[in-house]
Design a protein around this motif. Structure first.
Motif, PDB file in Angstrom:
ATOM      1  N   PRO A 112      11.046   5.949 -12.677  1.00  9.82           N
ATOM      2  CA  PRO A 112      11.682   5.121 -11.649  1.00  9.82           C
ATOM      3  C   PRO A 112      10.633   4.540 -10.708  1.00  9.82           C
ATOM      4  N   LYS A 113      11.024   3.526  -9.981  1.00  5.06           N
ATOM      5  CA  LYS A 113      10.083   2.817  -9.104  1.00  5.06           C
ATOM      6  C   LYS A 113      10.594   2.829  -7.674  1.00  5.06           C
ATOM      7  N   PHE A 114       9.713   3.204  -6.748  1.00  3.10           N
ATOM      8  CA  PHE A 114      10.028   3.224  -5.322  1.00  3.10           C
ATOM      9  C   PHE A 114       9.683   1.864  -4.720  1.00  3.10           C
ATOM     10  N   ILE A 115      10.620   1.290  -3.959  1.00  2.00           N
ATOM     11  CA  ILE A 115      10.363   0.015  -3.300  1.00  2.00           C
ATOM     12  C   ILE A 115      10.861   0.087  -1.862  1.00  2.00           C
ATOM     13  N   LEU A 116      10.299  -0.765  -1.019  1.00  2.00           N
ATOM     14  CA  LEU A 116      10.754  -0.973   0.349  1.00  2.00           C
ATOM     15  C   LEU A 116      11.325  -2.379   0.454  1.00  2.00           C
ATOM     16  N   TYR A 117      12.375  -2.534   1.223  1.00  2.00           N
ATOM     17  CA  TYR A 117      12.993  -3.849   1.362  1.00  2.00           C
ATOM     18  C   TYR A 117      13.592  -3.973   2.752  1.00  2.00           C
ATOM     19  N   ALA A 118      13.758  -5.217   3.168  1.00  4.57           N
ATOM     20  CA  ALA A 118      14.313  -5.503   4.496  1.00  4.57           C
ATOM     21  C   ALA A 118      15.757  -5.938   4.352  1.00  4.57           C
ATOM     22  N   ASP A 119      16.563  -5.572   5.331  1.00  2.10           N
ATOM     23  CA  ASP A 119      17.945  -6.050   5.382  1.00  2.10           C
ATOM     24  C   ASP A 119      17.938  -7.534   5.718  1.00  2.10           C
ATOM     25  N   GLU A 120      18.634  -8.311   4.913  1.00  9.65           N
ATOM     26  CA  GLU A 120      18.751  -9.737   5.175  1.00  9.65           C
ATOM     27  C   GLU A 120      20.222 -10.074   5.363  1.00  9.65           C
ATOM     28  N   ASP A 121      20.531 -10.511   6.565  1.00 11.25           N
ATOM     29  CA  ASP A 121      21.909 -10.868   6.852  1.00 11.25           C
ATOM     30  C   ASP A 121      22.308 -12.107   6.046  1.00 11.25           C
ATOM     31  N   VAL A 122      23.537 -12.109   5.543  1.00 10.82           N
ATOM     32  CA  VAL A 122      24.027 -13.265   4.809  1.00 10.82           C
ATOM     33  C   VAL A 122      24.153 -14.445   5.775  1.00 10.82           C
ATOM     34  N   LEU A 137       0.831  -1.208   0.000  1.00  7.93           N
ATOM     35  CA  LEU A 137       0.000   0.000   0.000  1.00  7.93           C
ATOM     36  C   LEU A 137       0.863   1.255   0.000  1.00  7.93           C
ATOM     37  N   VAL A 138       1.914   1.264   0.827  1.00  7.94           N
ATOM     38  CA  VAL A 138       2.814   2.422   0.895  1.00  7.94           C
ATOM     39  C   VAL A 138       3.552   2.604  -0.426  1.00  7.94           C
ATOM     40  N   GLU A 139       4.026   1.515  -1.013  1.00  7.93           N
ATOM     41  CA  GLU A 139       4.758   1.603  -2.279  1.00  7.93           C
ATOM     42  C   GLU A 139       3.872   2.167  -3.384  1.00  7.93           C
ATOM     43  N   ARG A 140       2.623   1.712  -3.439  1.00 10.28           N
ATOM     44  CA  ARG A 140       1.696   2.231  -4.460  1.00 10.28           C
ATOM     45  C   ARG A 140       1.464   3.724  -4.274  1.00 10.28           C
ATOM     46  N   ALA A 141       1.301   4.160  -3.024  1.00  7.70           N
ATOM     47  CA  ALA A 141       1.021   5.579  -2.763  1.00  7.70           C
ATOM     48  C   ALA A 141       2.199   6.459  -3.162  1.00  7.70           C
ATOM     49  N   ILE A 142       3.416   6.063  -2.795  1.00  9.48           N
ATOM     50  CA  ILE A 142       4.579   6.892  -3.125  1.00  9.48           C
ATOM     51  C   ILE A 142       4.870   6.859  -4.614  1.00  9.48           C
ATOM     52  N   ASN A 143       4.659   5.721  -5.258  1.00  9.68           N
ATOM     53  CA  ASN A 143       4.811   5.673  -6.716  1.00  9.68           C
ATOM     54  C   ASN A 143       3.749   6.520  -7.414  1.00  9.68           C
ATOM     55  N   LYS A 144       2.596   6.678  -6.759  1.00 15.40           N
ATOM     56  CA  LYS A 144       1.561   7.564  -7.296  1.00 15.40           C
ATOM     57  C   LYS A 144       2.029   9.014  -7.235  1.00 15.40           C
ATOM     58  N   ILE A 145       2.741   9.381  -6.171  1.00 13.62           N
ATOM     59  CA  ILE A 145       3.303  10.733  -6.076  1.00 13.62           C
ATOM     60  C   ILE A 145       4.336  10.952  -7.177  1.00 13.62           C
ATOM     61  N   ILE A 146       5.151   9.940  -7.435  1.00  9.56           N
ATOM     62  CA  ILE A 146       6.136  10.028  -8.526  1.00  9.56           C
ATOM     63  C   ILE A 146       5.430  10.202  -9.864  1.00  9.56           C
TER      64      ILE A 146
END
Length: 481
Positions: free
Chosen positions: A334-344, A311-320
């Protein structure tokens, strides 16, 4: 075929609801608000409940803790740099926190205040506005209210370049969206009512009862004086009474009644947790439970947070998209995305390093799949093999390692605890000596059987295989260095 029929909407509310057509305002279908006759502001007051507030923060934290990235896609470098600079100057954490109010209230509206920056118009502020200032008309268009004192409520359709509408599970029948807080109204209300009675009960039965005794036929003045002394005694624990009077102290029997109120509070809290988080285990410590149940509930919460993330990604991409509509003609954005840090995975990396040293070669797809790498982030190069190193561990081939005494000591130091059968190095030295001097695999196995007559054949084979593997790895590392 008549394409006009296919492209025309037939089942519309204007044909069935004349009142909506006259007022041009679609009433909020929320059953709670309609029953109590209030607007959406009543849901904001619910957030003063500590348990509800904590569950909302827990749900939001899963998205607020994510990192963000702007992917260039096929956009030009200048356009990408402009959007990236805009996002870096924006208070994204605050904006995302406000966007996450959408599931709570069904919909949120944000007003953009644009600012001229060079040759471009860029949003200077993006502010969340109260939902009660807006309504949906008979065509499900968002309107801002005006002329509130008029008999007929008037509104004006908002400018799509000025206002951003974000909705949570909207439908044709209910464009106001699905409100999670509506599921919390009665649990919070009953909880507050129960808490009020609980406080009254505590005040009434929390203190012991003081019973004053006077001789039969005592004057009313004496009774009033004793009663005043008892009232003062509750506050000061001191009283002066006649010599022929007495005071008894009796404790109230209240344990079972207290449990009733506590169970009521816990039940309402569980209902709130289920409405916000879809589960209760992460907010309430239960007397019983299993690891599998807690993991399942944790996975359910993660899925809810993933939906909020989209939902957040869609809203911010709508602002873009709006920035592009105002400033550019390009369709490549360009495309805005959210991601989590994944430890190796350290264990996986160490295992892969050992296998690579033995000569195993992994494909690029393997690294992408197991280490979450992008194809353009790395290349696989051939590692040259030292021609002087030609040790084998096949059956019938002599095992030869350079600087055998030094390597033997290194092997002993590197052996994991699982391989130390008797937990002492002296026991393994004869085994390593057999490997150094053994001519063939069969010869080593025969000598091992003599050394450890009580050990089964399968145990001997497993021990020898592990030792051979470690010997070869150590030899390769020694040659490479």
């Amino acid at each position: 075929m008549d394409t006009k029929i296919l492209t025309t909407e037939i089942a519309v509310r204007q044909s069935f609801d004349k009142i909506v057509t006259y007022w041009n305002m679609l009433p909020d279908p929320d059953p709670i608000l309609r029953k109590i006759g209030k607007d959406i502001t009543v849901y904001r007051e619910l957030l003063t409940d500590p348990h509800l507030f904590s569950t909302v923060q827990q749900r939001k934290a899963g998205v607020l803790s994510l990192n963000w990235e702007l992917q260039q896609q096929n956009s030009s470098q200048n356009e990408f740099d402009l959007i990236n600079e805009f996002l870096n100057t924006l208070n994204l954490e605050n904006l995302i926190d406000q966007l996450l109010n959408t599931p709570l209230f069904g919909f949120t509206v944000f007003e953009i205040v644009w600012e001229k920056q060079g040759n471009f118009l860029i949003p200077n502020r993006i502010d969340e506005k109260p939902q009660e200032w807006f309504f949906f008309d008979q065509f499900n268009n968002l309107n801002i209210k005006k002329n509130l004192n008029s008999i007929k409520l008037d509104g004006e359709i908002v400018n799509p370049l000025k206002f951003i509408l974000v909705q949570h599970k909207p439908t044709y029948q209910n464009p106001y969206g699905e409100r999670v807080l509506s599921r919390c109204f009665w649990p919070v209300t009953f909880k507050r009512g129960g808490l009020k009675f609980w406080i009254t009960f505590t005040e009434k039965y929390g203190n012991p009862f003081l019973i004053g005794k006077l001789p039969r036929g005592s004057a009313q003045q004496e009774i009033d004086n004793l009663l005043t002394s008892l009232e003062n005694m509750i506050q000061d624990a001191v009283a002066v009474i006649p010599d022929d009077s007495s005071i008894d102290i009796k404790e109230a029997q209240r344990s079972s009644s207290v449990e009733v109120f506590r169970e009521l509070m816990n039940f309402q809290n569980n209902e709130i947790s289920k409405a916000i988080l879809t589960q209760t285990l992460t907010t309430e410590v239960q007397d019983t439970g299993t690891y599998a149940a807690s993991k399942t509930m944790g996975d359910m919460l993660a899925k809810v947070q993933q939906a909020d993330q989209r939902l957040v990604e869609r809203a911010i991409n709508k602002i873009i998209d709006l920035i592009y509509q105002v400033n550019f003609n390009s369709i490549n954005k360009p495309k805005f995305i959210l991601y989590a840090d994944e430890d190796v995975d350290k264990l996986l990396a160490e295992r892969d390093q050992i296998l690579v040293n033995t000569g195993i070669k992994f494909t690029k797809d393997y690294y992408i799949r197991n280490y979450n790498l992008l194809p353009e982030d790395f290349d696989i190069t051939e590692k040259p093999v030292n021609p002087e190193f030609a040790e084998k561990n096949n059956v019938g081939t002599k095992i030869a390692l350079p600087d055998e005494k030094k390597i033997t000591d290194e092997i002993i130091n590197q052996l994991p605890d699982k391989l130390l059968q008797l937990q002492i190095e002296s026991t393994l030295k004869p085994v390593l000596s057999l490997i150094e001097n053994g001519e063939t695999y069969e010869t080593i196995m025969e000598e091992l059987a003599k050394t450890y007559p009580a050990m089964s054949t399968n145990q001997l084979e497993e021990l020898l295989t592990k030792l051979l593997f470690i010997s070869e790895i150590t030899g390769r590392n020694s040659v490479s260095s």
